[in-house]
Structure formats: structure tokens, C-alpha cells
Enzyme design. Structure first.
Site, mmCIF file in Angstrom:
data_model
loop_
_atom_site.group_PDB
_atom_site.id
_atom_site.type_symbol
_atom_site.label_atom_id
_atom_site.label_comp_id
_atom_site.label_asym_id
_atom_site.label_seq_id
_atom_site.Cartn_x
_atom_site.Cartn_y
_atom_site.Cartn_z
ATOM 1 N N PRO A 1 -2.507 1.715 -7.485
ATOM 2 C CA PRO A 1 -1.665 0.931 -6.567
ATOM 3 C C PRO A 1 -2.118 1.093 -5.121
ATOM 4 O O PRO A 1 -2.062 0.144 -4.332
ATOM 5 C CB PRO A 1 -0.270 1.516 -6.792
ATOM 6 N N TYR A 2 -2.595 2.285 -4.769
ATOM 7 C CA TYR A 2 -3.132 2.493 -3.414
ATOM 8 C C TYR A 2 -4.279 1.512 -3.142
ATOM 9 O O TYR A 2 -4.312 0.841 -2.104
ATOM 10 C CB TYR A 2 -3.624 3.941 -3.272
#
Ligand code: UGA
Length: 319
Positions: A151-152
């Protein structure tokens, strides 16, 4: 450039950039939300040398909420390094914070720049990440497909795409630099080099995720600062550059280097490979070499030595 803004000025890379800009005579407006993703005393320490400089102006600013138009007015360059970093911590409910700090903050900054007369808009140099690629088989150039695995990485890619669309639709001079695992003095305490050196200095075991054979293209922080300055001078709207140090090493190689520099043997505790962790990163930096004259200068052992020296002071140990 003369008046520049550095967002994330109290962070690892942002603080080094401020020091270099001040040494070159620029007026630096440093913005930071002083979020608690790691101890605030470390962030204050990062700002130590800039803080007393007459040309440094610190402002505690939340890019997701505060008014930004007046802040960016009059700036020649905005170096946008503020972000919520960390690959492995971006799963679960914390993603809301990643969305805010990485995506919304970038969009609000670009909107603020867009609100200015076209002739008075600053260049924006955005700190992107090798995490936008996902796993890499060989050296990847900037036009390689982007398949982030965390997700980063998704949030960094989304912000990079915002830079691209504000460049293409409004002519905003936004340039993205994809950093590859940056290390050196003041490195964030969650990152591998910092954690391993701290363990070496404190006589503690290290945690190795997976078999330790995953590789990174480690990049020294001073080389990343060079790339930022060059991108502000020579980057064009919508440009994207890989900024990789050419120090390709596995986690196991890194541990061996740290053991040699610190003259210790580290006890390894093996943990499962972590979700989102890529097996390898490998930058093709030809574009940056050609257009930005990017030449990474600091190798892994030399950079680790410098980081060890800084961390001995950080943790108050002389040996
Ligand atoms: C780093 C940064 O944390 C990101 O902010 C940045 O965007 C990214 O680099 C990038 O280059 O794109 P990462 O490569 O995961 O992410 O860097 P480290 O946290 O230093 O980890 C490097 C490797 O060491 C990973 O494979 C990790 O699993 C491993 N590691 C880390 C361990 O084996 N043990 C640890 O205690 C910490």
C-alpha cells in the site's frame, strides 16, 4: 533558485537537503508536521544544524489541513519530501494515514502551486520511491511497468501520477525522483541499516526477514541531495528519474559490511519474509546520468562507516 521550500525538513533526507541548501546561500523555508512516526527528539536532532541558521525558517505545517497557497507564494522551488514512509507498516488501518500524508498532501500542495500565476509558480521536486515498481528482474528504466507490492508503494505511485497530471494539464514544473533505499547519517530508525547498526552498537541480535538474500540498490543520502539540486535546475515538467546508488547488496551482504565496520559478530534471528517486501531493486540511472549529471559517489562500506559514526553520537556510545 533563491527561496526554496523543503517539506519534511525534519526528516532523514529533508534535513540533509536543508543543510546543503543553506550552505549554498539559499533562503530555506522548512515545513514539517513533526508527526510521531518515530521519536520527535530524533527529528529535532536532524534539524540541529539548520535550526540556528539565519536563513532557515521552520514552520510546523500539516499539508493535509493548513492553508498552503500563501506558503508557496514567492518560492522558486518546492522540494516535497514530506510523507509517511515504510513499506511493511502500510497494511491495515494505517493506510488512511498513508493516503493523507502521501496522496492528499501532495494533491493539496500541487493545487496551491496551481493557484499562482503561471509565471510565478515554483518547480516541484517530488520524492518518489523505487517501491512504485514492485519486483525487478534487471535494471529497470523509468518507463518499466509499475506494479507496487505494498500500500505504501501504491500511495507513492498515486502521488507521482498526480505530479504527472498537474504537469500535463497545467504545465506545472513537477519532477519526480524515485529513490532507492536511501541510507547514511540520520537514517530513519525503522530502516534496515539503522536497525542493524543499532543492534551492533548495543550488542543485540538482528531480525532478518526471509533468507536475507533479497537485494537493494542502496543509495547514499548525499547522492540523493545532489539529485534533488540537479532536478530543480534541469528537470522538466512531468519528468521521472531513478535515483539509485549502484550499491546492489543483499541483506546478508549488508550485515557482513556492518559487522566489518563495527568489528562485531551479529546474532541473526530469522523471521518470515514480510508482505510487500520485494525480492530485489535495481535502478537503471542512465536518464539521471544524462539529464541531471547524476553520479552516485558514496559506496556501501563508506556510507555505512559514516552512518555508524553518526549513530554512535545518536545513541551516546563511543565504541
Ligand atoms: C525503503 C524505505 O523504507 C522506503 O521509504 C523507500 O521508499 C524504499 O526503501 C524504496 O527504496 O523505495 P525498504 O527497501 O524496505 O524500503 O528498506 P529497509 O527498511 O531498509 O529494508 C531493506 C531490507 O531489509 C528489506 O528487505 C527488509 O525486509 C529487510 N529488513 C529490514 C530486515 O531483514 N530486517 C529488519 O530489521 C529491517
Amino acid at each position: 533558485m533563491s527561496t526554496v521550500i523543503v517539506t519534511g525538513c525534519a526528516g532523514f533526507i529533508g534535513s540533509h537537503l536543508c543543510d546543503r541548501l543553506l550552505a549554498s546561500g539559499h533562503e530555506v523555508i522548512g515545513l514539517d508536521a513533526m508527526t510521531g512516526n518515530y521519536p520527535r527528539w530524533m527529528k529535532r536532532r536532524n534539524l540541529g544544524s539548520a535550526a540556528g541558521h539565519p536563513k532557515f525558517h521552520f514552520m510546523e505545517v500539516n499539508l493535509c489541513a493548513d492553508q498552503l497557497e500563501e506558503l508557496v507564494r514567492g518560492a522558486d522551488v518546492v522540494f516535497h519530501l514530506a510523507a509517511l514512509p515504510g513499506v511493511r507498516s502500510s497494511w491495515g488501518p494505517s493506510f488512511a494515514d498513508y493516503l493523507g500524508s502521501n496522496v492528499l498532501a501532495t494533491q493539496r500542495l500541487l493545487e496551491a502551486v496551481k493557484s499562482l500565476d503561471a509565471a510565478r509558480r515554483p518547480t516541484v521536486v517530488y520524492a518518489s520511491s523505487s517501491s512504485v515498481y514492485g519486483d525487478m528482474e534487471g535494471p529497470l528504466a523509468e518507463d518499466a511497468p509499475t506494479y507496487p507490492r505494498s500500500p505504501y508503494g501504491v500511495s507513492k505511485l498515486a502521488a507521482e501520477q498526480l505530479c504527472r497530471v498537474y504537469a500535463s494539464e497545467f504545465g506545472i514544473q513537477a519532477v519526480s525522483l524515485r529513490y532507492f533505499t536511501v541510507f547514511g547519517p540520520r537514517q530513519r530508525p525503522d530502516m534496515a541499516v539503522h536497525r542493524f547498526i543499532r543492534a551492533a552498537l548495543c550488542g543485540q541480535p538482528v531480525t532478518v526477514y526471509g533468507d536475507g538474500e533479497q537485494t537493494r540498490d542502496f543509495t547514499y543520502v548525499g547522492d540523493v541531495v545532489d539529485a534533488n539540486l540537479a532536478a530543480a535546475e534541469s528537470g522538466r515538467a512531468g519528468d521521472v528519474f531513478n535515483i539509485g546508488g549502484g550499491n546492489r547488496a543483499s541483506v546478508n551482504d549488508l550485515l557482513t559490511t556492518i559487522e566489518a565496520v563495527c568489528c562485531v559478530t551479529l546474532q541473526r534471528q530469522i523471521w518470515p519474509a514480510q508482505p510487500g517486501d520485494v525480492q530485489r531493486t535495481y535502478a537503471d540511472v542512465e536518464q539521471a546520468a544524462e539529464r541531471l549529471a547524476f553520479r552516485p559517489r558514496v559506496g556501501l562500506a563508506e556510507g555505512v562507516e559514516r552512518q555508524v559514526a553518526d549513530m554512535r553520537r545518536l545513541y551516546g556510545r563511543q565504541s
